[in-house]
Design a protein around this motif. Structure first.
Motif, short mmCIF file in Angstrom:
data_model
loop_
_atom_site.label_atom_id
_atom_site.label_comp_id
_atom_site.label_asym_id
_atom_site.label_seq_id
_atom_site.Cartn_x
_atom_site.Cartn_y
_atom_site.Cartn_z
N HIS A 34 -8.52 5.34 1.04
CA HIS A 34 -7.58 4.51 0.59
C HIS A 34 -7.35 4.82 -1.11
CE1 HIS A 34 -9.57 2.56 3.93
NE2 HIS A 34 -8.37 2.04 4.21
N TYR A 35 -6.01 4.42 -1.24
CA TYR A 35 -5.51 4.60 -2.83
C TYR A 35 -4.97 3.40 -3.32
CZ TYR A 35 -6.50 9.62 -2.37
OH TYR A 35 -7.16 10.84 -2.07
N LEU A 36 -5.15 3.01 -4.54
CA LEU A 36 -4.41 1.94 -5.25
C LEU A 36 -3.17 2.44 -5.95
CD1 LEU A 36 -7.71 -0.24 -6.44
CD2 LEU A 36 -5.74 -0.54 -4.64
N HIS A 37 -2.03 2.06 -5.36
CA HIS A 37 -0.90 2.37 -6.42
C HIS A 37 -0.84 1.54 -7.69
CE1 HIS A 37 3.38 2.54 -7.26
NE2 HIS A 37 3.40 3.69 -6.53
N PRO A 38 -0.50 2.06 -8.71
CA PRO A 38 -0.29 1.52 -9.94
C PRO A 38 0.22 0.06 -10.06
CG PRO A 38 0.30 3.89 -10.36
CD PRO A 38 0.24 3.54 -8.87
N ASN A 39 1.14 -0.15 -9.05
CA ASN A 39 1.74 -1.64 -8.72
C ASN A 39 0.77 -2.41 -8.18
OD1 ASN A 39 1.86 -0.83 -6.21
ND2 ASN A 39 4.27 -0.50 -6.16
N GLY A 40 -0.55 -2.20 -7.83
CA GLY A 40 -1.24 -2.96 -7.01
C GLY A 40 -1.45 -2.85 -5.60
N HIS A 41 -0.45 -2.05 -5.12
CA HIS A 41 -0.38 -1.81 -3.38
C HIS A 41 -1.41 -1.21 -2.85
CE1 HIS A 41 4.04 -3.17 -3.64
NE2 HIS A 41 3.34 -4.29 -3.61
N LEU A 42 -2.17 -1.39 -1.98
CA LEU A 42 -3.11 -0.50 -1.19
C LEU A 42 -2.52 0.35 -0.40
CD1 LEU A 42 -6.21 -0.19 -0.57
CD2 LEU A 42 -6.10 -1.72 1.15
N LEU A 43 -2.77 1.64 -0.39
CA LEU A 43 -2.13 2.87 0.54
C LEU A 43 -3.27 3.50 1.13
CD1 LEU A 43 0.38 4.22 -2.13
CD2 LEU A 43 0.88 2.71 -0.30
N GLN A 44 -2.99 4.09 2.48
CA GLN A 44 -3.94 4.79 3.18
C GLN A 44 -3.41 6.40 2.91
OE1 GLN A 44 -5.42 3.33 6.85
NE2 GLN A 44 -6.61 5.13 7.13
N ARG B 53 -1.20 -0.03 3.71
CA ARG B 53 -2.20 -0.76 4.42
C ARG B 53 -2.70 -2.09 3.51
NH1 ARG B 53 -5.18 1.31 8.84
NH2 ARG B 53 -6.95 -0.15 9.09
N ALA B 54 -2.50 -2.96 4.50
CA ALA B 54 -2.94 -4.31 4.19
C ALA B 54 -4.19 -4.67 3.75
CB ALA B 54 -2.39 -5.38 5.31
N VAL B 55 -5.28 -4.18 4.61
CA VAL B 55 -6.63 -4.47 4.43
C VAL B 55 -7.28 -3.30 4.54
CG1 VAL B 55 -8.59 -5.75 5.36
CG2 VAL B 55 -6.26 -6.91 5.50
N ALA B 56 -8.25 -2.96 3.64
CA ALA B 56 -8.97 -1.76 3.72
C ALA B 56 -10.25 -1.97 4.36
CB ALA B 56 -9.24 -1.33 2.26
N PRO B 57 -10.39 -1.31 5.63
CA PRO B 57 -11.63 -1.07 6.33
C PRO B 57 -12.39 -0.58 5.65
CG PRO B 57 -10.01 0.35 7.23
CD PRO B 57 -9.23 -0.34 6.22
N PRO B 58 -14.03 -0.52 5.65
CA PRO B 58 -15.06 0.12 4.81
C PRO B 58 -14.94 1.69 5.37
CG PRO B 58 -16.04 -1.04 6.93
CD PRO B 58 -14.64 -1.48 6.85
#
Length: 800
Positions: free
Chosen positions: A201-211, A239-244
């Motif tokens: 998972h990565y965090l976009h600078p705008n705060g969105h979660l990406l896989q 990605r809305a929710v980050a699984p572990p």
């Protein structure tokens, strides 16, 4: 060209774009005003004229008219770098509306960063990948960004200036960072892992979660220390929710780095990569300017290379599997890809990329340890036979080859046993150097070696490999303060085969092929139907020859020998003939070796001596005073008593004097180093017999033995005069031999005189006797008597 854009690695990059199916043809172009001048091409000929490509985007489609003029269906324009705006790539395809699949770009990334030497070169020219549609990032081994290209900047929304110097931790989900750091450490500590494929998972600078699925490679410097990390994004999705956790797999690094070599239009090596040096053992300075043929193993036919060249000429590329040879002589299999690159004036270069293929022998992993031959370190006969049985059970194709050193006893007898041992060790080392992965080599006899060669299915392949083995012995061995030449014979059989029942029959047939090669004086023979028929014939001849000797089935013919001083016939040579009732005339070249094999040579020799003495007595009673020359083999000498009484008693039995008999022996008898031979020859000469060396010049021709042994006559083989007159070198060689023999006080017989021109030439040379068809062919006694009554003496005919 400036900036090193056409350095060897950039040349490889262009060809690799074709190799990875990113394009069917690639042009590297240099801008000249509004047009682009092609300077390098891969997968297609280099256009002669500049090209016009409208537009300002760094990655865009090429217009159809331009593609059509290039005989292509579609294409893309790709700028290389903002630092080098005057250079661009044209990626061209045969199909209309072709799209560049992302998987192909990922394959291109893997091809760059899977191999250490190629990866080091790539990171040194990263600006050339600035506009590639593949997102790329370079970071320190602990994850600090050092460089990004435009594709990655577009995805992150960050400029290069804002990303460089920041840790990748800032773009990674916090829970994943400890595992990411451990991954970086694993890549640094375990080079064999290769490229890591990470789904995280990565965090976009705008705060969105990406896989994203990321491919990550660790690049090392020349000393194999970690240099940097190179990464690319294989996929990116919201990605809305980050699984572990995160998933991880690896693209393994190859066991051997690929080699790269670049050749000019004349197929001469210009540059090679460090991988080339590692695989082949050749340094760049050794091979620059040479042809790649120095790597040839000799296992491929000329047709194989003709097909390769045809593909390069017609399609611009070739790929396949090739057997090549390292600097130390060892052969190995490799996967090879060659691309044609066209430069200014349509000048072509060739870029070859190869990687060594490993052949693990899984079947042998559980095999018992081999018993070794103490002298050579090879497997011995017992362990080799066990391996042979296992391979026959697998029923996979292979060749069994037996190599025998010719006249090996000469090394022991003429020099000493220590030299003989060193010869065997050197032969073993040279044969071992010619082996492929999976081949087996053993010493199965005093001077015999056996080889098991998997994957050979045709006689042609076996012959090519056999000649490759024999060439290992072509160079002289340097030992005992002299150069020793080793000559060998090779016999082989293929499994499976119509005549092969088991390992024992296969080994027997390989030995028979070896024997057949020796009998024909050929370097190599393979067991086949013809050899099987020949073997059956030899078995029959062994049986029938016994009957022929005992029941009078043989005949003697006699060939006159003329004294050059008087022109008269003074000597005869007795020659045995066999007219088989069913098989017809059998040549002595065939049945004498058969007699030696079956132990009949002594009986044959005694029959010849008895018959020749009887006929000589008849000639004497008819008024012809002649000497009779009789051939005796080295095997007959070995069974002769030291006083020579067996032969002398036969001569006396026919009422002849030993002075009327000449025993002809071959040079090999002297080379056997048997001191008893000298004692036997001395006894025969003391009794009055004459001793002649037959076929001088066809064997070892060691002039030292002419002065060591008591010799009366030297018979010069016909091969020395076949090209005379007219061949200056043969003439000089013959004159030198005649002079040396004359200085040693011996007389000379020239054999094989067949033309008047030869007779005229020899009339001015210091030779004492002449023999050949120009005088008379061999004839039975009744014809000989007529010939002698009518022979007017030898005169020199007028030469044409």
């Amino acid at each position: 060209m400036e900036h090193g854009i056409t350095s060897w690695f950039s040349l490889w990059c262009i060809s690799q774009l074709v190799e990875q199916r990113l394009a069917d043809g690639v042009l590297l172009c240099h801008r000249q005003g509004q047009q682009w001048q092609p300077v390098l091409a891969a997968g297609m000929p280099l256009p002669d004229t500049p090209l016009y490509a409208a537009g300002k985007r760094q990655f865009r489609r090429l217009g159809y008219p331009l593609c059509r003029n290039l005989k292509m269906g579609s294409g893309q324009f790709l700028s290389l770098s903002a630092q080098y705006p005057e250079y661009a790539l044209f990626l061209l395809h045969h199909r209309r509306h072709a799209r560049l699949p992302k998987a192909a770009w990922l394959g291109f990334f893997a091809s760059m960063f899977t191999y250490p030497d190629r990866a080091r070169q790539a990171v040194s020219i990263l600006p050339l990948f600035e506009y590639f549609p593949l997102p790329l990032v370079r970071a320190t081994p602990d994850g600090v960004v050092e460089w990004t290209n435009r594709a990655l900047q577009h995805i992150t929304g960050e400029s290069a200036g804002n990303m460089v110097g920041r840790s990748l931790r800032e773009f990674t989900l916090g829970a994943d960072w400890p595992e990411t750091r451990r991954l970086y450490q694993r890549l640094a500590n375990e080079p064999e892992l290769g490229i890591a494929v990470v789904d995280k998972h990565y965090l976009h600078p705008n705060g969105h979660l990406l896989q994203a699925e990321t491919q990550l490679a660790l690049v090392r410097d020349i000393d194999h220390n970690p240099l940097c990390l190179m990464g690319t994004l294989a996929s990116l999705r919201p990605r809305a929710v980050a699984p572990p956790g995160m998933s991880l797999r690896f693209i393994p690094a190859p066991e051997q780095p690929e080699g790269v070599m670049i050749c000019d239009a004349n197929s001469r090596l210009e540059q090679v990569s460090p991988g080339f040096e590692q695989v082949t053992g050749y340094a760049e300075g050794e091979v620059r300017g040479s042809h790649p043929s120095l790597l040839r193993s000799g296992l491929h036919s000329w047709g194989f290379y003709r097909q390769m060249n045809r593909a390069l000429n017609e399609q611009g590329r070739w790929q396949g599997e090739v057997w090549n040879r390292r600097r130390n002589g060892q052969v190995y299999p490799e996967r090879l890809s060659i691309s044609s690159l066209y430069g200014p004036g349509n000048e072509v270069r060739f870029v070859a990329v190869f990687s060594e293929m490993k052949q693990p022998d899984a079947e042998e992993q559980n095999a018992p340890p081999e018993e070794k031959d103490a002298l050579t370190g090879l497997a011995n006969r017992t362990s080799f036979q066990q391996r042979l049985v296992r391979h026959c059970r697998l029923n996979e194709p292979f060749a069994l080859m037996i190599l025998d050193i010719n006249n090996f006893r000469l090394f022991n007898n003429a020099i000493n046993h220590r030299v003989g041992d060193r010869v065997l060790q050197e032969v073993a080392a040279r044969l071992r150097g010619r082996l492929r992965s999976g081949d087996a080599l053993a010493r199965i006899g005093s001077d015999e070696f056996a080889l098991l060669v998997p994957g050979i299915v045709h006689h042609r392949q076996a012959r090519i490999f056999g000649r490759h083995l024999l060439r290992a012995l072509a160079r002289p061995l340097l030992m005992a303060e002299q150069q020793l030449y080793v000559d060998a014979t090779l016999g082989g059989a293929l499994w499976p085969g119509p005549n092969e029942k088991d390992a024992e029959s296969l080994l027997q047939h390989a030995e028979q092929a070896l024997f057949g090669a020796k009998q024909k004086h050929e370097p190599l023979a393979l067991y086949d139907d013809e050899l099987n028929r020949n073997q059956s014939r030899r078995i029959r001849l062994q049986h029938d020859l016994t009957d022929a000797i005992q029941q009078g089935g043989l005949r003697l013919h006699y060939q006159p020998i003329v004294d050059t001083a008087s022109g008269r016939v003074t000597k005869l040579e007795a020659l045995v003939r066999w007219q088989h009732a069913e098989l017809g005339a059998i040549s002595p070249m065939e049945f004498v070796p058969v007699a030696e094999e079956c132990g009949m040579v002594q009986a044959l020799g005694d029959w010849v001596l008895n018959r020749a003495c009887a006929d000589l007595r008849r000639l004497e009673l008819a008024g012809h005073s002649l000497l009779m020359a009789i051939n005796r083999s080295s095997l007959e000498f070995q069974s002769l008593g030291l006083d020579g009484n067996e032969w002398l008693s036969i001569i006396e039995h026919h009422g002849l004097s030993p002075r009327q008999i000449i025993f002809e022996i071959t040079e090999s008898l002297f080379m056997q180093g048997n001191e008893h031979h000298l004692e036997r020859i001395t006894a025969l000469r003391k009794a009055g017999c004459h001793i002649a060396i037959d076929d001088f010049g066809t064997g070892f021709s060691a002039l030292n033995y002419l002065r060591t042994f008591p010799i009366d006559l030297v018979k010069i083989d016909k091969s020395f005069i076949d090209h005379l007159p007219g061949n200056q070198k043969d003439g000089l060689l013959l004159e030198g031999i005649l002079r040396i023999i004359g200085d040693l006080g011996m007389q000379v017989v020239i054999e094989g005189m067949e033309t008047p021109a030869q007779a005229a030439y020899l009339s001015t040379r210091p030779c004492h006797f002449l023999q050949g068809y120009l005088i008379a062919r061999p004839m039975p006694l009744r014809e000989l008597l007529i010939f002698l009554e009518n022979y007017a003496g030898h005169t020199v005919p007028a030469a044409d």
